[in-house]
Design an enzyme around this catalytic site. Structure first.
Site, PDB file in Angstrom:
ATOM      1  N   GLY A  87       8.843  75.578  -7.117  1.00 21.89           N
ATOM      2  CA  GLY A  87      10.245  76.436  -6.042  1.00 21.89           C
ATOM      3  C   GLY A  87      11.005  75.403  -5.782  1.00 21.89           C
ATOM      4  N   GLY A 105      20.968  74.970 -43.533  1.00 23.68           N
ATOM      5  CA  GLY A 105      19.157  76.004 -43.428  1.00 23.68           C
ATOM      6  C   GLY A 105      17.793  74.681 -43.425  1.00 23.68           C
ATOM      7  N   LEU A 113      25.606  71.239 -39.867  1.00 20.13           N
ATOM      8  CA  LEU A 113      26.305  70.866 -41.348  1.00 20.13           C
ATOM      9  C   LEU A 113      24.786  70.136 -42.140  1.00 20.13           C
ATOM     10  CD1 LEU A 113      28.485  67.870 -39.876  1.00 20.13           C
ATOM     11  CD2 LEU A 113      29.006  70.357 -40.234  1.00 20.13           C
ATOM     12  N   GLN A 160      18.969  54.267 -11.791  1.00 22.76           N
ATOM     13  CA  GLN A 160      18.071  53.640 -12.630  1.00 22.76           C
ATOM     14  C   GLN A 160      17.816  54.701 -13.943  1.00 22.76           C
ATOM     15  OE1 GLN A 160      17.057  49.609 -13.315  1.00 22.76           O
ATOM     16  NE2 GLN A 160      14.804  50.309 -13.516  1.00 22.76           N
ATOM     17  N   GLU A 161      17.250  55.559 -13.042  1.00 23.64           N
ATOM     18  CA  GLU A 161      16.917  56.890 -14.175  1.00 23.64           C
ATOM     19  C   GLU A 161      17.776  57.336 -14.962  1.00 23.64           C
ATOM     20  OE1 GLU A 161      14.317  61.278 -13.182  1.00 23.64           O
ATOM     21  OE2 GLU A 161      14.438  59.460 -11.284  1.00 23.64           O
ATOM     22  N   SER A 199      15.958  70.420  -8.218  1.00 23.36           N
ATOM     23  CA  SER A 199      16.498  69.005  -7.257  1.00 23.36           C
ATOM     24  C   SER A 199      17.124  68.724  -6.641  1.00 23.36           C
ATOM     25  CB  SER A 199      18.437  68.965  -8.680  1.00 23.36           C
ATOM     26  OG  SER A 199      18.158  69.087  -9.702  1.00 23.36           O
ATOM     27  N   ILE A 241       5.145  60.100 -11.394  1.00 22.46           N
ATOM     28  CA  ILE A 241       5.637  60.296 -10.142  1.00 22.46           C
ATOM     29  C   ILE A 241       6.074  61.948 -10.424  1.00 22.46           C
ATOM     30  CG2 ILE A 241       8.710  60.192 -11.053  1.00 22.46           C
ATOM     31  CD1 ILE A 241       8.793  58.777  -8.067  1.00 22.46           C
ATOM     32  N   GLY A 249      17.733  64.953 -12.863  1.00 21.42           N
ATOM     33  CA  GLY A 249      19.093  65.623 -12.222  1.00 21.42           C
ATOM     34  C   GLY A 249      20.148  66.470 -13.864  1.00 21.42           C
ATOM     35  N   GLN A 258      37.398  68.951 -46.045  1.00 20.10           N
ATOM     36  CA  GLN A 258      38.273  68.660 -45.133  1.00 20.10           C
ATOM     37  C   GLN A 258      37.488  68.335 -43.730  1.00 20.10           C
ATOM     38  OE1 GLN A 258      41.690  70.264 -43.896  1.00 20.10           O
ATOM     39  NE2 GLN A 258      42.637  68.460 -43.881  1.00 20.10           N
TER      40      GLN A 258
END
Length: 380
Positions: free
Chosen positions: A130, A341, A338, A242-243, A133, A124, A365, A280
Site C-alpha cells: 500500500g 513483426g 521499425l 545516486q539511485e 513512492s 533494500i 521514483g 524517407q
C-alpha cells in the site's frame, strides 16, 4: 560527438567489464532468464573481478574509489549486454552508500568484506503493497523491546529479494512514522520470522529475482540499526540522487544501443525492392531518435561529472532520471516498430529491450514523482 568525461583508467575498466560479461554472464544469461534468477557464482565472480564495492574503502576489500564514472561505465556496459538480471548497480550504488556512510565500524567489519566478495548479496526494502513512492504510507513497524527491535510487516517488489543475504528494511519506529519516525534496520538471512514470498513473475528482467518479503515478530538486534534512530527519511533522501543517476545512465545507454541495432537492421532489411533505409520516413525516424539521444547524452554526461564531483542536486538528478527513461521508452517502442513483426519476437534484442526497459520510468521514483520534485523546486 566524442565523449570527454572518461580517462584511460575508465577505458581500461570498461574493457574489464566487457571481458567479465563475455565470460561470466552472456553464456549463462538465457538459462538465468528461464530460471527467473541469476547464479550466485556470478556474484562471486564479480567480486573476484573487482566489480563489487567500487567505492568501499580498501580496508574492507573494496575498490576505494568513489568516482561515479566507474559506476557509469558498469551501468552502460551491462545495459548494452542486456544483462539487467545481475543487479550490480543496486548492490554498489544504492545499497553500498548506506553501509559505508551510515554503518558503524563494527557493522562495516561485519558486512562489507562479504559485500565486496559477492558472498553477501544485498537488497533494500521500502515498497509495500500500500505504499510505493509515498514513504509516508509505510506500515511496517519496529517496536523497541529493550535489547532488540520487534519487526512486523511486509514488503513487495524487492529486487534481489530471493538471493539477498542482507536486507535494509525501512520501518516505523514511532507510532506516527512519516518523515520523523522511520528507521533503517538490517535483517540478515536466516533470522527467525523473516520469510520470502514468491519470486514475482514480471513482464521483463526475468532473471532479476523480485520478491515479496514478510516479517513476523522478527527480533532485530539493536546493533543492526543502520544510521540514526528515526533518521531514515533523511538518509533515504540523501542517497536517492545516486539511485536515480544510475537508472538515468542505463536509460540513455539503452536508447543509444537500440538506435545502433535498429540502424543496422533498416540498412539490411528490404521492402518494396530496396532497403528500408532508403525510405524517407525511416530516415526521419532515425534522425529524430539520433538527435534526441545526442542531446540527452550531453546532459547526462554533465550530470555524471557533477555527481562524481559531489555537486549534483536532487532536482537535476530527477530531471536526468525522468527524461532519460522516458526517452528509452519512446526509442524502444519506435525501434520495435521499425523491426516490424521481427521486433515482436523475443529472439530479437529489441523485443527484450522493450519489456526489460519498461520498469525504468517506474522504479527509483516514477516520472510523475520526478516532475513533482522539479516543479516544487521551481514553484514552491
Amino acid at each position: 560527438m566524442q565523449r570527454q568525461i572518461f580517462t584511460e583508467d575508465h577505458a581500461a575498466f570498461r574493457e574489464t567489464v566487457r571481458t567479465f560479461l563475455a565470460k561470466e554472464v552472456t553464456p549463462y544469461y538465457e538459462q538465468w532468464e528461464k530460471d527467473g534468477i541469476v547464479s550466485r557464482d556470478a556474484w562471486r565472480a564479480a567480486g573476484r573481478q573487482g566489480l563489487l564495492g567500487l567505492a568501499v574503502p580498501e580496508e574492507y576489500g573494496g575498490g576505494g574509489n568513489p568516482d561515479f564514472r566507474y559506476s557509469a561505465v558498469l551501468a552502460e556496459e551491462f545495459t548494452r549486454a542486456g544483462a539487467a538480471g545481475l543487479a550490480l548497480g543496486l548492490h554498489n550504488d544504492i545499497i553500498g552508500p548506506y553501509l559505508t556512510s551510515l554503518g558503524t565500524d563494527e557493522q562495516k567489519r561485519r558486512w562489507l568484506p562479504g559485500f565486496c566478495s559477492g558472498e553477501i548479496i544485498t537488497a533494500i526494502a521500502m515498497t509495500e503493497p500500500g505504499a510505493g513512492s509515498d514513504l509516508q504510507g509505510i506500515r511496517t513497524t519496529a517496536e523497541d523491546r529493550g535489547d532488540h527491535w520487534l519487526l512486523n510487516g511486509s514488503k513487495t517488489f524487492i529486487s534481489n529479494g530471493i538471493l539477498a543475504d542482507l536486507v535494509i528494511v525501512v520501518a516505523k519506529t514511532t507510532p506516527e512514522g512519516g518523515a520523523h519516525g522511520l528507521s533503517l534496520l538490517v535483517v540478515e538471512r536466516g533470522t527467525d520470522g523473516f520469510e520470502r514470498g514468491r519470486n514475482l513473475d514480471k513482464i521483463g528482467q526475468k532473471s532479476q529475482d523480485t520478491a515479496e518479503l514478510f516479517f513476523n515478530d522478527v527480533r532485530v538486534p539493536k546493533e543492526n540499526l543502520l544510521g540514526e534512530l528515526n533518521g531514515a527519511f533523511i538518509h533515504l533522501m540523501t542517497n536517492l540522487a545516486q539511485e536515480r543517476m544510475g537508472i538515468a545512465v542505463a536509460g540513455i545507454a539503452a536508447a543509444e544501443h537500440l538506435l545502433e541495432i535498429t540502424t543496422d537492421y533498416v540498412k539490411e532489411r528490404e521492402a518494396f525492392g530496396r532497403p528500408l533505409s532508403k525510405l524517407q520516413h525511416i530516415r526521419f525516424e532515425i534522425a529524430e531518435m539520433a538527435t534526441e539521444c545526442a542531446v540527452t547524452r550531453t546532459f547526462l554526461d554533465r550530470c555524471i561529472v557533477d555527481h562524481s564531483d559531489g555537486t549534483l542536486d536532487a532536482v537535476h538528478a530527477s530531471m536526468a532520471k525522468w527524461w532519460a527513461t522516458e526517452l528509452q521508452k519512446r526509442v524502444a517502442d519506435r525501434c520495435l516498430q521499425l523491426h516490424g513483426g521481427y521486433g515482436y519476437m523475443t529472439e530479437y534484442r529489441v523485443a527484450r529491450a522493450f519489456t526489460d526497459g519498461r520498469i525504468q520510468t517506474i522504479y527509483g521514483g516514477t516520472t510523475e514523482i520526478m516532475k513533482e520534485i522539479i516543479g516544487r523546486s521551481l514553484l514552491g
